[in-house]
Design an enzyme around this catalytic site. Structure first.
Site, short mmCIF file in Angstrom:
data_model
loop_
_atom_site.label_atom_id
_atom_site.label_comp_id
_atom_site.label_asym_id
_atom_site.label_seq_id
_atom_site.Cartn_x
_atom_site.Cartn_y
_atom_site.Cartn_z
N LYS A 14 0.64 -1.28 -0.22
CA LYS A 14 -0.08 -0.04 -0.08
C LYS A 14 0.87 1.24 -0.09
O LYS A 14 0.62 2.30 -0.75
CB LYS A 14 -0.95 0.21 1.24
N ARG A 86 -9.56 0.74 9.17
CA ARG A 86 -9.05 -0.54 9.30
C ARG A 86 -10.15 -1.31 9.98
O ARG A 86 -9.90 -2.79 10.44
CB ARG A 86 -8.15 -0.47 10.48
N ARG A 125 10.83 -7.13 4.20
CA ARG A 125 11.00 -5.95 3.85
C ARG A 125 11.94 -4.94 5.10
O ARG A 125 11.97 -5.41 6.30
CB ARG A 125 9.44 -5.65 4.33
N ARG A 160 11.53 -3.50 10.84
CA ARG A 160 10.50 -3.47 11.75
C ARG A 160 9.93 -4.60 12.79
O ARG A 160 10.05 -5.55 12.17
CB ARG A 160 9.33 -2.93 11.06
N ARG A 171 -1.02 -9.76 12.82
CA ARG A 171 -1.35 -9.08 11.91
C ARG A 171 -2.47 -9.20 10.94
O ARG A 171 -3.27 -8.64 10.51
CB ARG A 171 -0.43 -8.03 11.34
P1 AMP Z 1 0.63 -0.03 8.87
O1 AMP Z 1 2.00 0.74 8.72
O2 AMP Z 1 -0.55 0.44 8.29
O3 AMP Z 1 0.96 -1.55 8.40
O4 AMP Z 1 0.35 -0.03 10.43
C1 AMP Z 1 1.18 -0.56 11.40
C2 AMP Z 1 0.41 -1.07 12.75
O5 AMP Z 1 -0.27 0.54 13.20
C3 AMP Z 1 -0.92 -1.77 12.43
O6 AMP Z 1 -0.36 -3.08 12.68
C4 AMP Z 1 -1.60 -1.25 13.82
O7 AMP Z 1 -1.15 -1.67 15.14
C5 AMP Z 1 -1.64 0.27 13.61
N1 AMP Z 1 -2.32 0.82 12.82
C6 AMP Z 1 -2.31 1.54 11.76
N2 AMP Z 1 -3.32 2.13 11.20
C7 AMP Z 1 -4.25 1.79 12.17
C8 AMP Z 1 -5.47 1.99 12.23
N3 AMP Z 1 -6.27 2.87 11.26
N4 AMP Z 1 -6.37 1.67 13.17
C9 AMP Z 1 -5.83 1.19 14.35
N5 AMP Z 1 -4.32 0.71 14.41
C10 AMP Z 1 -3.74 1.03 13.14
#
Ligand code: AMP
Length: 216
Positions: A14, A86, A125, A160, A171
């Protein structure tokens, strides 16, 4: 320029797609994950709490997300929402925010990919802790400089915590349980488009451009 929501399992690409659309067409990239990582970097109590939740693979409480997001949406048009909504509650909150600020609701792009491919993408990654650029050690087109340094800002890239395999599994199941139901929700609203994201990042971008009417 239409506002976009990207929905996909973790590590599908994304962020990479959003970055390409931002560079070529000037979209505003709004990544809730990046916003949360910025909060973590501050190292205060809230940052520590967010960090613990992210490492567990669960979602951060909706209220924290809304606080970070609301102001940003108010000042943006032609944006890409990467990582939000989400879950269904967030999708409804998004509609509320858009109605309040008199904005235009986004169209939704779903990035499809199979789980085995994703596992490799996720464990390979690497991310720049400073500018957020994403790399992949298994993909020659996405290697950092000297296998280590960000091509944009020169910082040393990191693996990460939430890209390690155990957190990936959590996740992924969080995605299936809470985020995937959004596909039916948006499909019923009639503003959803699907993209095959199992190929190269260029192929994913081309599919997105066709949908957006920006293809060559
Ligand atoms: P991402 O970088 O989008 O994969 O997000 C990494 C982590 O941040 C996720 O696994 C969640 O723990 C948290 N996170 C990101 N966006 C959201 C959201 N809209 N709502 C809740 N947690 C989020």
């Amino acid at each position: 320029m239409k506002n976009l929501i990207l929905i996909a399992p973790p590590a599908t690409g994304k962020g990479t797609l959003a970055k390409a659309l931002k560079e070529r067409y000037g979209y505003i990239h709004i990544s809730t994950g990046d916003m949360l990582r910025e909060s973590v970097a501050k190292g205060d109590e809230l940052g520590q709490k967010i960090s613990d939740i992210m490492k567990s693979g669960a979602l951060v409480p909706d209220e924290i997300i809304y606080e970070l997001l609301e102001a940003k949406l108010q000042s943006s048009d032609g944006y890409i929402l990467d990582g939000f909504p989400r879950n269904l509650e967030q999708a409804k909150k998004y509609e509320e925010i858009v109605a309040n600020i008199g904005g235009e609701e986004a169209i939704v792009l779903v990035l499809d990919i199979d789980k085995e491919k994703l596992k490799t993408r996720c464990t390979g990654r690497r991310s720049c802790p400073k500018c957020g650029r994403i790399y992949n050690i298994y993909n020659p087109e996405m290697n950092p400089k000297d296998d280590k340094y960000c091509l944009d800002c020169g910082s040393e890239v990191i693996w990460r915590e939430d890209d390690k395999i155990e957190t990936f599994e959590k996740r992924y199941s969080t995605y299936l349980e809470l985020t995937e139901p959004l596909i039916e929700y948006y499909s019923n609203k009639g503003n959803l488009y699907r993209i095959n994201a199992g190929g190269t990042s260029g192929e994913t971008l081309n599919e997105a451009l066709k949908i957006l009417g920006l293809g060559e």
